[in-house]
Design a protein around this motif. Sequence first.
Motif, PDB file in Angstrom:
ATOM      1  N   PHE A   1      42.223 -23.295 -27.923  1.00 33.26           N
ATOM      2  CA  PHE A   1      42.683 -24.680 -27.802  1.00 33.26           C
ATOM      3  C   PHE A   1      44.190 -24.719 -27.589  1.00 33.26           C
ATOM      4  O   PHE A   1      44.688 -25.504 -26.763  1.00 33.26           O
ATOM      5  N   VAL A   2      44.911 -23.874 -28.332  1.00 32.58           N
ATOM      6  CA  VAL A   2      46.365 -23.795 -28.162  1.00 32.58           C
ATOM      7  C   VAL A   2      46.712 -23.387 -26.736  1.00 32.58           C
ATOM      8  O   VAL A   2      47.595 -23.972 -26.096  1.00 32.58           O
ATOM      9  N   ALA A   3      45.992 -22.389 -26.215  1.00 34.28           N
ATOM     10  CA  ALA A   3      46.284 -21.897 -24.871  1.00 34.28           C
ATOM     11  C   ALA A   3      45.955 -22.935 -23.809  1.00 34.28           C
ATOM     12  O   ALA A   3      46.725 -23.149 -22.859  1.00 34.28           O
ATOM     13  N   VAL A   4      44.831 -23.613 -23.964  1.00 34.01           N
ATOM     14  CA  VAL A   4      44.399 -24.594 -22.961  1.00 34.01           C
ATOM     15  C   VAL A   4      45.286 -25.826 -22.956  1.00 34.01           C
ATOM     16  O   VAL A   4      45.504 -26.444 -21.916  1.00 34.01           O
ATOM     17  N   THR A   5      45.840 -26.202 -24.136  1.00 28.34           N
ATOM     18  CA  THR A   5      46.651 -27.418 -24.234  1.00 28.34           C
ATOM     19  C   THR A   5      48.137 -27.100 -24.392  1.00 28.34           C
ATOM     20  O   THR A   5      48.900 -27.951 -24.859  1.00 28.34           O
ATOM     21  N   ALA A   6      48.555 -25.900 -24.021  1.00 26.21           N
ATOM     22  CA  ALA A   6      49.963 -25.520 -24.162  1.00 26.21           C
ATOM     23  C   ALA A   6      50.865 -26.497 -23.417  1.00 26.21           C
ATOM     24  O   ALA A   6      50.613 -26.840 -22.267  1.00 26.21           O
ATOM     25  N   GLY A   7      51.921 -26.956 -24.089  1.00 19.28           N
ATOM     26  CA  GLY A   7      52.861 -27.882 -23.474  1.00 19.28           C
ATOM     27  C   GLY A   7      52.436 -29.341 -23.505  1.00 19.28           C
ATOM     28  O   GLY A   7      53.160 -30.212 -23.028  1.00 19.28           O
ATOM     29  N   THR A   8      51.279 -29.634 -24.089  1.00 18.25           N
ATOM     30  CA  THR A   8      50.783 -31.008 -24.153  1.00 18.25           C
ATOM     31  C   THR A   8      51.396 -31.719 -25.358  1.00 18.25           C
ATOM     32  O   THR A   8      51.484 -31.137 -26.439  1.00 18.25           O
ATOM     33  N   PRO A   9      51.829 -32.980 -25.212  1.00 17.94           N
ATOM     34  CA  PRO A   9      52.383 -33.725 -26.353  1.00 17.94           C
ATOM     35  C   PRO A   9      51.393 -33.808 -27.510  1.00 17.94           C
ATOM     36  O   PRO A   9      50.172 -33.782 -27.304  1.00 17.94           O
ATOM     37  N   ALA A  10      51.911 -33.924 -28.737  1.00 15.69           N
ATOM     38  CA  ALA A  10      51.072 -33.894 -29.939  1.00 15.69           C
ATOM     39  C   ALA A  10      50.010 -34.988 -29.935  1.00 15.69           C
ATOM     40  O   ALA A  10      48.852 -34.736 -30.278  1.00 15.69           O
ATOM     41  N   ALA A  11      50.402 -36.209 -29.547  1.00 13.52           N
ATOM     42  CA  ALA A  11      49.437 -37.311 -29.551  1.00 13.52           C
ATOM     43  C   ALA A  11      48.310 -37.065 -28.555  1.00 13.52           C
ATOM     44  O   ALA A  11      47.131 -37.313 -28.851  1.00 13.52           O
ATOM     45  N   GLU A  12      48.674 -36.565 -27.372  1.00 13.88           N
ATOM     46  CA  GLU A  12      47.659 -36.280 -26.363  1.00 13.88           C
ATOM     47  C   GLU A  12      46.770 -35.126 -26.811  1.00 13.88           C
ATOM     48  O   GLU A  12      45.557 -35.129 -26.568  1.00 13.88           O
ATOM     49  N   ARG A  13      47.360 -34.157 -27.482  1.00 11.59           N
ATOM     50  CA  ARG A  13      46.583 -33.014 -27.972  1.00 11.59           C
ATOM     51  C   ARG A  13      45.562 -33.469 -29.005  1.00 11.59           C
ATOM     52  O   ARG A  13      44.411 -33.024 -28.996  1.00 11.59           O
ATOM     53  N   ARG A  14      45.963 -34.397 -29.898  1.00 13.68           N
ATOM     54  CA  ARG A  14      45.019 -34.924 -30.886  1.00 13.68           C
ATOM     55  C   ARG A  14      43.873 -35.663 -30.195  1.00 13.68           C
ATOM     56  O   ARG A  14      42.709 -35.531 -30.590  1.00 13.68           O
ATOM     57  N   ALA A  15      44.213 -36.441 -29.167  1.00 11.13           N
ATOM     58  CA  ALA A  15      43.186 -37.176 -28.437  1.00 11.13           C
ATOM     59  C   ALA A  15      42.212 -36.216 -27.753  1.00 11.13           C
ATOM     60  O   ALA A  15      40.997 -36.442 -27.749  1.00 11.13           O
ATOM     61  N   ILE A  16      42.744 -35.150 -27.177  1.00 14.88           N
ATOM     62  CA  ILE A  16      41.890 -34.142 -26.525  1.00 14.88           C
ATOM     63  C   ILE A  16      40.969 -33.499 -27.552  1.00 14.88           C
ATOM     64  O   ILE A  16      39.773 -33.291 -27.290  1.00 14.88           O
ATOM     65  N   ALA A  17      41.513 -33.180 -28.737  1.00  8.60           N
ATOM     66  CA  ALA A  17      40.698 -32.572 -29.793  1.00  8.60           C
ATOM     67  C   ALA A  17      39.559 -33.488 -30.208  1.00  8.60           C
ATOM     68  O   ALA A  17      38.406 -33.061 -30.341  1.00  8.60           O
TER      69      ALA A  17
END
Length: 206
Positions: free
Chosen positions: A26-42
């Motif tokens: 997940f870290v590798a796939v979402t590298a560089g993504t903002p925290a809020a967007e990363r939470r939404a993706i999760a």
Amino acid sequence: MELSFYISAFVTLFVIIDPIGLAPLFVAVTAGTPAAERRAIALRSAGIAVGLLTLFGVLGEAVLTFVGISMPAFRIAGGILLFLTALEMLFERRTKRREDQAHDDRPDPSVFPLATPLIAGPGAMATMILLNGAVGRDPWAMLGVHLVMVAVIGLVLVLFLAAGVLERALGRTGINVVTRLLGMLLAALSVQFVLDGLADFGLAPG
């Protein structure tokens, strides 16, 4: 059903879905993504995975049979798609594309590759079919199986939400190294999916 059955079901799904192994992916796939967007993706990836595994648990092989797709064919297709993702991770195409595109144009990895085939992959789908078949289609027992599945994906979500801490600990260089290593592992996993599908067709050693 006895409690031991649900414990066994939890262990089986935990091993196949592998929440701990998915966290660095997940870290590798979402590298560089903002925290809020990363939470939404999760959240989206976990929700979609629950929906997919529920669908396969309830309807089973009828879903694939209805559209004329066998489980071996599904494994092969998932393996090919996962291999393409592995290539992007190995050659930094994903990172470069994110840097070149505007924020709104970034590809959303919540459906592919996170929800499927990484969380709700062919193995997890097949496991849900088998577990629900083992309880004899008893509705309460099936509910128990699905609650077990939700618990496992809940662990996946918790680890995904903690991915930012892992990313800060590794740093940019560490993320690049891990991304390439995981890209290689993903490539091997995708080949294994294809080989498993071919073996089911009798075209490769089991």
